[in-house]
Motif scaffolding. Structure first.
Motif, mmCIF file in Angstrom:
data_model
loop_
_atom_site.group_PDB
_atom_site.id
_atom_site.type_symbol
_atom_site.label_atom_id
_atom_site.label_comp_id
_atom_site.label_asym_id
_atom_site.label_seq_id
_atom_site.Cartn_x
_atom_site.Cartn_y
_atom_site.Cartn_z
ATOM 1 N N UNK A 1 57.135 -86.623 -68.435
ATOM 2 C CA UNK A 1 57.738 -87.741 -67.740
ATOM 3 C C UNK A 1 56.924 -87.990 -66.478
ATOM 4 N N UNK A 2 56.772 -89.256 -66.113
ATOM 5 C CA UNK A 2 55.984 -89.595 -64.932
ATOM 6 C C UNK A 2 56.616 -90.777 -64.209
ATOM 7 N N UNK A 3 56.303 -90.888 -62.925
ATOM 8 C CA UNK A 3 56.859 -91.970 -62.110
ATOM 9 C C UNK A 3 55.778 -92.567 -61.217
ATOM 10 N N UNK A 4 55.922 -93.847 -60.962
ATOM 11 C CA UNK A 4 54.998 -94.533 -60.069
ATOM 12 C C UNK A 4 55.769 -95.662 -59.377
ATOM 13 N N UNK A 5 55.226 -96.124 -58.242
ATOM 14 C CA UNK A 5 55.883 -97.259 -57.565
ATOM 15 C C UNK A 5 55.964 -98.460 -58.504
ATOM 16 N N UNK A 6 56.869 -99.400 -58.203
ATOM 17 C CA UNK A 6 57.121 -100.510 -59.127
ATOM 18 C C UNK A 6 55.835 -101.193 -59.578
ATOM 19 N N UNK B 1 46.397 -92.332 -64.695
ATOM 20 C CA UNK B 1 45.907 -92.186 -63.329
ATOM 21 C C UNK B 1 46.729 -92.974 -62.313
ATOM 22 N N UNK B 2 47.534 -93.915 -62.783
ATOM 23 C CA UNK B 2 48.317 -94.742 -61.867
ATOM 24 C C UNK B 2 49.705 -94.171 -61.610
ATOM 25 N N UNK B 3 50.017 -93.033 -62.200
ATOM 26 C CA UNK B 3 51.307 -92.390 -61.973
ATOM 27 C C UNK B 3 51.144 -91.289 -60.933
ATOM 28 N N UNK B 4 52.077 -91.260 -59.980
ATOM 29 C CA UNK B 4 51.967 -90.347 -58.841
ATOM 30 C C UNK B 4 52.718 -89.034 -59.042
ATOM 31 N N UNK C 1 61.376 -97.185 -59.068
ATOM 32 C CA UNK C 1 60.116 -96.752 -59.655
ATOM 33 C C UNK C 1 60.014 -97.109 -61.133
ATOM 34 N N UNK C 2 58.797 -97.290 -61.565
ATOM 35 C CA UNK C 2 58.496 -97.366 -62.991
ATOM 36 C C UNK C 2 58.431 -95.949 -63.544
ATOM 37 N N UNK C 3 59.042 -95.738 -64.688
ATOM 38 C CA UNK C 3 59.056 -94.426 -65.326
ATOM 39 C C UNK C 3 58.291 -94.500 -66.639
ATOM 40 N N UNK C 4 57.509 -93.486 -66.877
ATOM 41 C CA UNK C 4 56.724 -93.454 -68.107
ATOM 42 C C UNK C 4 56.847 -92.126 -68.825
ATOM 43 N N UNK C 5 56.575 -92.171 -70.108
ATOM 44 C CA UNK C 5 56.451 -90.960 -70.917
ATOM 45 C C UNK C 5 55.023 -90.911 -71.460
#
Length: 121
Positions: free
Chosen positions: A94-99, A106-109, A32-36
């Protein structure tokens, strides 16, 4: 299903440093892609940094001061924050989304509960 738990927030003086951690669970974390992201009082949540697919991205406001990294073995993502300013005060998520790296909320699940960072001037 991915679960995220942030830690490491607190009160720090301007110019100081903090390191946030995001512990992830779930079988797909490693891909997964991880974001802050962060949300200051009275403001919309905004992108801070993301890591995924061998790339990292930063908001202009934190570039050169913040560093995002991940430890695959520990299923943890970090946000090292240096030279903190009062305007960095916010709840950090912290947020995660598919690669596929993204700056868009809005693109983080999946989202953590957030951790408060307060920078005193």
């Amino acid at each position: 299903q991915v679960q995220l738990v942030e830690s490491g927030g607190g009160l720090v003086q301007a110019g100081g440093s903090l390191r946030l951690s995001c512990a992830a669970s779930g079988p797909t974390f490693r891909s997964y892609t991880m974001g802050w992201f962060r949300q200051a009082p009275g403001k919309a949540r905004e992108f801070v940094a993301a890591i995924g697919g061998g790339a990292v991205y930063y908001a202009d406001s934190v570039k050169g001061r913040f560093t995002i990294s991940r430890d695959i073995a520990k299923d943890t993502v970090y946000l090292q924050m240096n030279s903190l300013k009062s305007e960095d005060t916010a709840v950090y998520y912290c947020a995660a989304r598919p690669p596929k790296t993204s700056r868009f909320e809005a693109e983080y699940d999946y989202w953590g509960q957030g951790t408060q960072v307060t920078v005193s001037s």
